[in-house]
Design a protein around this motif. Structure first.
Motif, PDB file in Angstrom:
ATOM      1  N   LEU A  51       0.872  -1.060  -0.033  1.00 25.89           N
ATOM      2  CA  LEU A  51       0.185   0.023  -0.028  1.00 25.89           C
ATOM      3  C   LEU A  51       0.747   1.205   0.018  1.00 25.89           C
ATOM      4  CD1 LEU A  51      -2.757  -0.882   2.553  1.00 25.89           C
ATOM      5  CD2 LEU A  51      -2.839  -0.858   0.083  1.00 25.89           C
ATOM      6  N   LEU A  52       2.027   1.418   0.730  1.00 25.47           N
ATOM      7  CA  LEU A  52       2.823   2.484   0.726  1.00 25.47           C
ATOM      8  C   LEU A  52       3.533   2.710  -0.574  1.00 25.47           C
ATOM      9  CD1 LEU A  52       4.163   4.515   2.209  1.00 25.47           C
ATOM     10  CD2 LEU A  52       6.020   3.061   2.802  1.00 25.47           C
ATOM     11  N   ALA A  53       3.938   1.528  -1.226  1.00 27.60           N
ATOM     12  CA  ALA A  53       4.440   1.587  -2.567  1.00 27.60           C
ATOM     13  C   ALA A  53       3.593   2.300  -3.645  1.00 27.60           C
ATOM     14  CB  ALA A  53       4.898   0.247  -3.070  1.00 27.60           C
ATOM     15  N   PHE A  54       2.258   1.822  -3.654  1.00 28.07           N
ATOM     16  CA  PHE A  54       1.224   2.735  -4.368  1.00 28.07           C
ATOM     17  C   PHE A  54       1.197   4.032  -4.090  1.00 28.07           C
ATOM     18  CE2 PHE A  54       0.000  -1.629  -5.720  1.00 28.07           C
ATOM     19  CZ  PHE A  54      -0.243  -1.496  -7.125  1.00 28.07           C
ATOM     20  N   ALA A  55       0.986   4.162  -2.724  1.00 27.49           N
ATOM     21  CA  ALA A  55       0.847   5.647  -2.222  1.00 27.49           C
ATOM     22  C   ALA A  55       1.944   6.580  -2.759  1.00 27.49           C
ATOM     23  CB  ALA A  55       0.526   5.736  -0.954  1.00 27.49           C
ATOM     24  N   VAL A  56       3.261   6.210  -2.474  1.00 26.82           N
ATOM     25  CA  VAL A  56       4.329   6.885  -2.577  1.00 26.82           C
ATOM     26  C   VAL A  56       4.377   7.102  -4.311  1.00 26.82           C
ATOM     27  CG1 VAL A  56       6.720   6.892  -2.735  1.00 26.82           C
ATOM     28  CG2 VAL A  56       5.660   6.320  -0.860  1.00 26.82           C
ATOM     29  N   GLN A  57       4.280   6.254  -5.058  1.00 22.99           N
ATOM     30  CA  GLN A  57       4.443   6.085  -6.650  1.00 22.99           C
ATOM     31  C   GLN A  57       2.865   7.111  -7.249  1.00 22.99           C
ATOM     32  OE1 GLN A  57       7.117   5.955  -7.896  1.00 22.99           O
ATOM     33  NE2 GLN A  57       7.989   4.935  -6.568  1.00 22.99           N
ATOM     34  N   LEU A  58       1.954   7.056  -6.288  1.00 21.22           N
ATOM     35  CA  LEU A  58       0.854   8.061  -7.004  1.00 21.22           C
ATOM     36  C   LEU A  58       1.254   9.348  -6.474  1.00 21.22           C
ATOM     37  CD1 LEU A  58      -2.273   5.845  -6.352  1.00 21.22           C
ATOM     38  CD2 LEU A  58      -1.549   6.636  -8.261  1.00 21.22           C
ATOM     39  N   GLY A  59       1.716   9.588  -5.440  1.00 18.86           N
ATOM     40  CA  GLY A  59       2.117  10.822  -5.117  1.00 18.86           C
ATOM     41  C   GLY A  59       3.309  11.611  -5.754  1.00 18.86           C
ATOM     42  N   TYR A  60       3.903  10.614  -6.656  1.00 17.68           N
ATOM     43  CA  TYR A  60       4.961  11.282  -7.290  1.00 17.68           C
ATOM     44  C   TYR A  60       4.355  11.722  -8.647  1.00 17.68           C
ATOM     45  CZ  TYR A  60       9.144  10.841 -10.653  1.00 17.68           C
ATOM     46  OH  TYR A  60       9.964  11.061 -11.597  1.00 17.68           O
ATOM     47  N   GLY A  61       3.340  11.598  -9.157  1.00 18.30           N
ATOM     48  CA  GLY A  61       2.447  12.372 -10.045  1.00 18.30           C
ATOM     49  C   GLY A  61       2.828  12.051 -11.433  1.00 18.30           C
ATOM     50  N   ARG A  62       3.690  11.083 -11.893  1.00 24.98           N
ATOM     51  CA  ARG A  62       3.769  10.718 -13.383  1.00 24.98           C
ATOM     52  C   ARG A  62       3.430   9.535 -13.693  1.00 24.98           C
ATOM     53  NH1 ARG A  62       9.496  12.952 -15.420  1.00 24.98           N
ATOM     54  NH2 ARG A  62       8.725  11.544 -16.762  1.00 24.98           N
ATOM     55  N   THR A  63       2.847   9.170 -14.820  1.00 25.07           N
ATOM     56  CA  THR A  63       2.023   8.071 -15.278  1.00 25.07           C
ATOM     57  C   THR A  63       3.372   7.092 -15.993  1.00 25.07           C
ATOM     58  OG1 THR A  63       1.392   8.987 -17.348  1.00 25.07           O
ATOM     59  CG2 THR A  63      -0.109   8.931 -15.584  1.00 25.07           C
ATOM     60  N   HIS A  64       4.276   7.868 -16.482  1.00 29.41           N
ATOM     61  CA  HIS A  64       5.058   7.165 -17.241  1.00 29.41           C
ATOM     62  C   HIS A  64       6.028   6.362 -16.337  1.00 29.41           C
ATOM     63  CE1 HIS A  64       8.059   6.154 -20.558  1.00 29.41           C
ATOM     64  NE2 HIS A  64       9.101   6.519 -19.807  1.00 29.41           N
ATOM     65  N   GLY A  65       6.034   4.992 -16.550  1.00 24.87           N
ATOM     66  CA  GLY A  65       6.863   4.100 -15.718  1.00 24.87           C
ATOM     67  C   GLY A  65       6.330   3.677 -14.291  1.00 24.87           C
ATOM     68  N   PHE A  66       5.043   3.855 -14.008  1.00 23.24           N
ATOM     69  CA  PHE A  66       4.425   3.964 -12.919  1.00 23.24           C
ATOM     70  C   PHE A  66       4.502   2.356 -12.271  1.00 23.24           C
ATOM     71  CE2 PHE A  66       0.576   2.567 -10.416  1.00 23.24           C
ATOM     72  CZ  PHE A  66       0.893   3.236  -9.185  1.00 23.24           C
ATOM     73  N   ILE A  67       4.115   1.307 -13.229  1.00 21.45           N
ATOM     74  CA  ILE A  67       4.179   0.074 -12.970  1.00 21.45           C
ATOM     75  C   ILE A  67       5.482  -0.602 -12.699  1.00 21.45           C
ATOM     76  CG2 ILE A  67       3.745  -2.414 -13.883  1.00 21.45           C
ATOM     77  CD1 ILE A  67       1.296  -0.598 -13.397  1.00 21.45           C
ATOM     78  N   VAL A  68       6.561   0.135 -13.244  1.00 17.01           N
ATOM     79  CA  VAL A  68       7.773  -0.328 -13.210  1.00 17.01           C
ATOM     80  C   VAL A  68       8.496  -0.025 -11.865  1.00 17.01           C
ATOM     81  CG1 VAL A  68      10.396   0.012 -14.110  1.00 17.01           C
ATOM     82  CG2 VAL A  68       8.410  -0.534 -15.506  1.00 17.01           C
ATOM     83  N   ARG A  69       8.071   1.300 -11.600  1.00 17.24           N
ATOM     84  CA  ARG A  69       8.428   1.892 -10.257  1.00 17.24           C
ATOM     85  C   ARG A  69       7.695   1.170  -9.106  1.00 17.24           C
ATOM     86  NH1 ARG A  69       7.195   6.742 -12.922  1.00 17.24           N
ATOM     87  NH2 ARG A  69       5.369   7.012 -11.446  1.00 17.24           N
ATOM     88  N   VAL A  70       6.388   0.802  -9.197  1.00 14.91           N
ATOM     89  CA  VAL A  70       5.844   0.211  -8.245  1.00 14.91           C
ATOM     90  C   VAL A  70       6.397  -1.234  -8.044  1.00 14.91           C
ATOM     91  CG1 VAL A  70       3.833  -0.886  -7.441  1.00 14.91           C
ATOM     92  CG2 VAL A  70       3.633   1.648  -8.219  1.00 14.91           C
TER      93      VAL A  70
END
Length: 97
Positions: A51-70
Motif C-alpha cells: 500500500l505504501l508503494a502505491f501511495a508513494v508512486q501515486l504521490g510522485y504524479g507521473r504516469t510514465h513508468g508507474f508499473i515499473v516503479r511500483v
C-alpha cells in the motif's frame, strides 16, 4: 492538459522510502513480536509495504513508468524482508538448539 514538470522528483527516492519502511518494520517485528507471531506480522507488514508503494508512486504524479516503479519498490522490499525473515528463522533455530 497538464504542464510537464520542469524538474521532476527522483523516482528512486520513492523506492528508498518503501525499502526503508520495509527494513524498519522487519527489524521492529524481529525485536518486539513473539516468535510464533513473527511470520503473520511480517505478512501484515508486507501488505502495508504494498500500500505504501502505491501511495508513494501515486504521490510522485507521473504516469510514465508507474508499473515499473511500483514493482521495483515491492520486489526490493520483498527481497529485503525475505532476507531478514531468513535471519530471524536461523536465529530461532539457534536459540532452540
Amino acid at each position: 492538459m497538464s504542464e510537464p514538470a520542469l524538474a521532476p522528483r527522483n523516482a528512486f527516492t520513492g523506492m528508498i522510502i518503501v525499502w526503508s519502511f520495509a527494513l524498519l518494520a522487519s527489524v521492529a517485528i524481529g525485536i518486539f513480536v513473539a516468535e510464533p507471531w513473527r511470520m503473520p506480522a511480517l505478512l501484515v507488514a508486507f501488505g502495508a509495504v504494498v500500500l505504501l508503494a502505491f501511495a508513494v508512486q501515486l504521490g510522485y504524479g507521473r504516469t510514465h513508468g508507474f508499473i515499473v516503479r511500483v514493482s521495483a519498490s515491492i520486489m526490493g522490499a520483498l527481497l529485503l524482508m525475505g532476507v531478514i525473515s531468513v535471519g530471524l528463522g536461523l536465529a530461532a533455530i539457534a536459540a532452540a538448539g
